[in-house]
Scaffold this motif. Structure first.
Motif, PDB file in Angstrom:
ATOM      1  N   ILE A   1       0.838  -1.206   0.000  1.00 17.11           N
ATOM      2  CA  ILE A   1       0.000   0.000   0.000  1.00 17.11           C
ATOM      3  C   ILE A   1       0.870   1.252   0.000  1.00 17.11           C
ATOM      4  CG2 ILE A   1      -1.649   1.347   1.366  1.00 17.11           C
ATOM      5  CD1 ILE A   1      -2.810  -1.339   2.329  1.00 17.11           C
ATOM      6  N   VAL A   2       1.886   1.257   0.844  1.00 15.46           N
ATOM      7  CA  VAL A   2       2.756   2.435   0.950  1.00 15.46           C
ATOM      8  C   VAL A   2       3.551   2.645  -0.337  1.00 15.46           C
ATOM      9  CG1 VAL A   2       4.766   3.401   2.132  1.00 15.46           C
ATOM     10  CG2 VAL A   2       2.939   2.327   3.464  1.00 15.46           C
TER      11      VAL A   2
ATOM     12  N   SER B   1       3.127   1.500  -3.387  1.00 13.96           N
ATOM     13  CA  SER B   1       2.332   1.772  -4.589  1.00 13.96           C
ATOM     14  C   SER B   1       1.694   3.156  -4.568  1.00 13.96           C
ATOM     15  CB  SER B   1       1.245   0.707  -4.750  1.00 13.96           C
ATOM     16  OG  SER B   1       0.348   0.722  -3.650  1.00 13.96           O
ATOM     17  N   SER B   2       1.615   3.774  -3.394  1.00 13.49           N
ATOM     18  CA  SER B   2       0.981   5.095  -3.299  1.00 13.49           C
ATOM     19  C   SER B   2       1.974   6.243  -3.440  1.00 13.49           C
ATOM     20  CB  SER B   2       0.251   5.233  -1.952  1.00 13.49           C
ATOM     21  OG  SER B   2       1.168   5.272  -0.880  1.00 13.49           O
ATOM     22  N   CYS B   3       3.267   5.936  -3.428  1.00 15.69           N
ATOM     23  CA  CYS B   3       4.295   6.982  -3.480  1.00 15.69           C
ATOM     24  C   CYS B   3       4.801   7.166  -4.904  1.00 15.69           C
ATOM     25  CB  CYS B   3       5.461   6.620  -2.555  1.00 15.69           C
ATOM     26  SG  CYS B   3       5.043   6.591  -0.797  1.00 15.69           S
ATOM     27  N   GLU B   4       4.423   8.259  -5.538  1.00 14.01           N
ATOM     28  CA  GLU B   4       4.936   8.573  -6.873  1.00 14.01           C
ATOM     29  C   GLU B   4       6.335   9.178  -6.774  1.00 14.01           C
ATOM     30  OE1 GLU B   4       2.201  10.949  -9.043  1.00 14.01           O
ATOM     31  OE2 GLU B   4       0.545   9.508  -8.889  1.00 14.01           O
TER      32      GLU B   4
ATOM     33  N   TYR C   1       8.550   5.481   0.609  1.00 12.01           N
ATOM     34  CA  TYR C   1       8.573   4.443  -0.426  1.00 12.01           C
ATOM     35  C   TYR C   1       9.580   3.351  -0.066  1.00 12.01           C
ATOM     36  CZ  TYR C   1       9.623   2.140  -4.860  1.00 12.01           C
ATOM     37  OH  TYR C   1       9.843   1.207  -5.832  1.00 12.01           O
TER      38      TYR C   1
ATOM     39  N   ASP D   1       7.074  11.826  -1.039  1.00 13.41           N
ATOM     40  CA  ASP D   1       5.711  11.384  -0.737  1.00 13.41           C
ATOM     41  C   ASP D   1       5.637  10.638   0.588  1.00 13.41           C
ATOM     42  OD1 ASP D   1       4.875  12.515  -3.030  1.00 13.41           O
ATOM     43  OD2 ASP D   1       4.368  10.654  -4.079  1.00 13.41           O
TER      44      ASP D   1
ATOM     45  N   HIS E   1       2.969   8.474   3.516  1.00  8.00           N
ATOM     46  CA  HIS E   1       1.734   7.720   3.736  1.00  8.00           C
ATOM     47  C   HIS E   1       1.623   7.445   5.230  1.00  8.00           C
ATOM     48  CE1 HIS E   1      -1.404   4.672   3.491  1.00  8.00           C
ATOM     49  NE2 HIS E   1      -1.560   4.959   2.203  1.00  8.00           N
TER      50      HIS E   1
END
Length: 285
Positions: free
Chosen positions: A62-63, A65-68, A155, A73, A75
């Motif tokens: 989750i973490v 995959s959510s950090c571009e 990330y 970024d 989470h």
């Protein structure tokens, strides 16, 4: 940003959850399946390790995959899971001791458990690397991950959580051996899966972190150690070294397993979960 009250509540929750799950599992196995205390303790400890691994891997996915932006970024789950999982390592030191204690109760090992002091000494000698790993996780990695990152690199922390993907197969392998299922197809399939996931998630993980940063910074991968903070290089080397050692033991055991000769398969105890000491188990073909 987590408040102090939320941080404390999360740690307390983890301190209750992991020992509580262990006790609940042990009680169910003893009452409903009529297993012995020793068998229930060992399987329950591995069940808790597997549950922690699944939770850590899920959080990591989750973490990550959510950090571009892999540096900036953030989470909320990153620090939340660090706080929740840290008590696991303290609990697991005790759980590993219980497993060692009951293993020493096997016929021919009674002399190793005549006193608690001798049992503790034997445990620390046998599982020194794993105990050291867990102590370092609590005393160094926990404060470094929580307070020294200054909100950056979620990330990378998420990718580190993914190292636990190999733990369920490690635990299943031990349970199959414990119940003398080492000659089954399931054991060989699980052994192959353990070999692949351990190499991918625990050995290749560290070079990948350097590769990911090299792409982010648009620099050659071999220059990353030169620009990365020395603490990152030391930490990565310290965490990777035991993973390489344990992987070499797995490879040796896997070679003997598929060769079909009587052998001792060495499976690392997990739990970076971040899970890993070595346990030697004799497998008769």
């Amino acid at each position: 940003m987590l408040t102090q009250q939320t941080m404390l509540t999360t740690m307390v929750t983890g301190s209750i959850f992991f020992p509580g799950l262990f006790l609940f599992s042990k009680r169910c196995l003893k009452q409903h399946i009529r297993w012995s205390e020793g068998d229930a303790v060992v399987v329950s400890a591995r069940l808790v390790s597997s549950v922690q691994a699944i939770m850590a891997s899920s959080a990591g996915y989750i973490v990550a995959s959510s950090c571009e932006d892999i540096i900036e970024d953030q989470h909320w789950l990153t620090n939340a899971y660090i706080l929740f999982a840290t008590p696991y390592f303290a609990y697991d030191i005790y759980a590993m001791f219980l497993c060692y204690w009951h293993k020493m109760q096997v016929k021919g090992h009674e002399e190793g458990t005549k006193s608690m002091s001798s049992a503790i000494t034997g445990y620390l000698h046998s599982e020194f690397l794993m105990v050291l790993h867990h102590v370092v996780m609590v005393t160094i990695c926990f404060p470094a991950s929580l307070f020294c990152r200054q909100g950056k690199g979620d990330y990378f922390q998420g990718v580190m959580f993914l190292a636990e993907l190999s733990t369920p197969s490690v635990c299943l392998g031990k349970i199959l051996i414990q119940h003398k299922k080492q000659n089954t197809l399931l054991h060989k399939v699980n052994g192959t899966l353990m070999l692949v996931t351990f190499f991918t998630c625990r050995v290749l993980l560290f070079p990948y972190l350097y590769y990911a940063y090299s792409r982010y910074a648009s620099i050659p991968i071999y220059t990353v150690p030169l620009v990365a903070p020395w603490q990152c290089n030391v930490g990565a080397a310290a965490l990777m070294a035991p993973q390489v050692y344990w992987f070499s033991l797995i490879c040796r055991g896997a070679f003997r397993l598929f060769k079909g000769a009587p052998h001792s398969l060495i499976i690392p105890y997990t739990g970076l979960g971040i899970s890993q000491s070595s346990e030697r188990l004799t497998l008769k073909q």
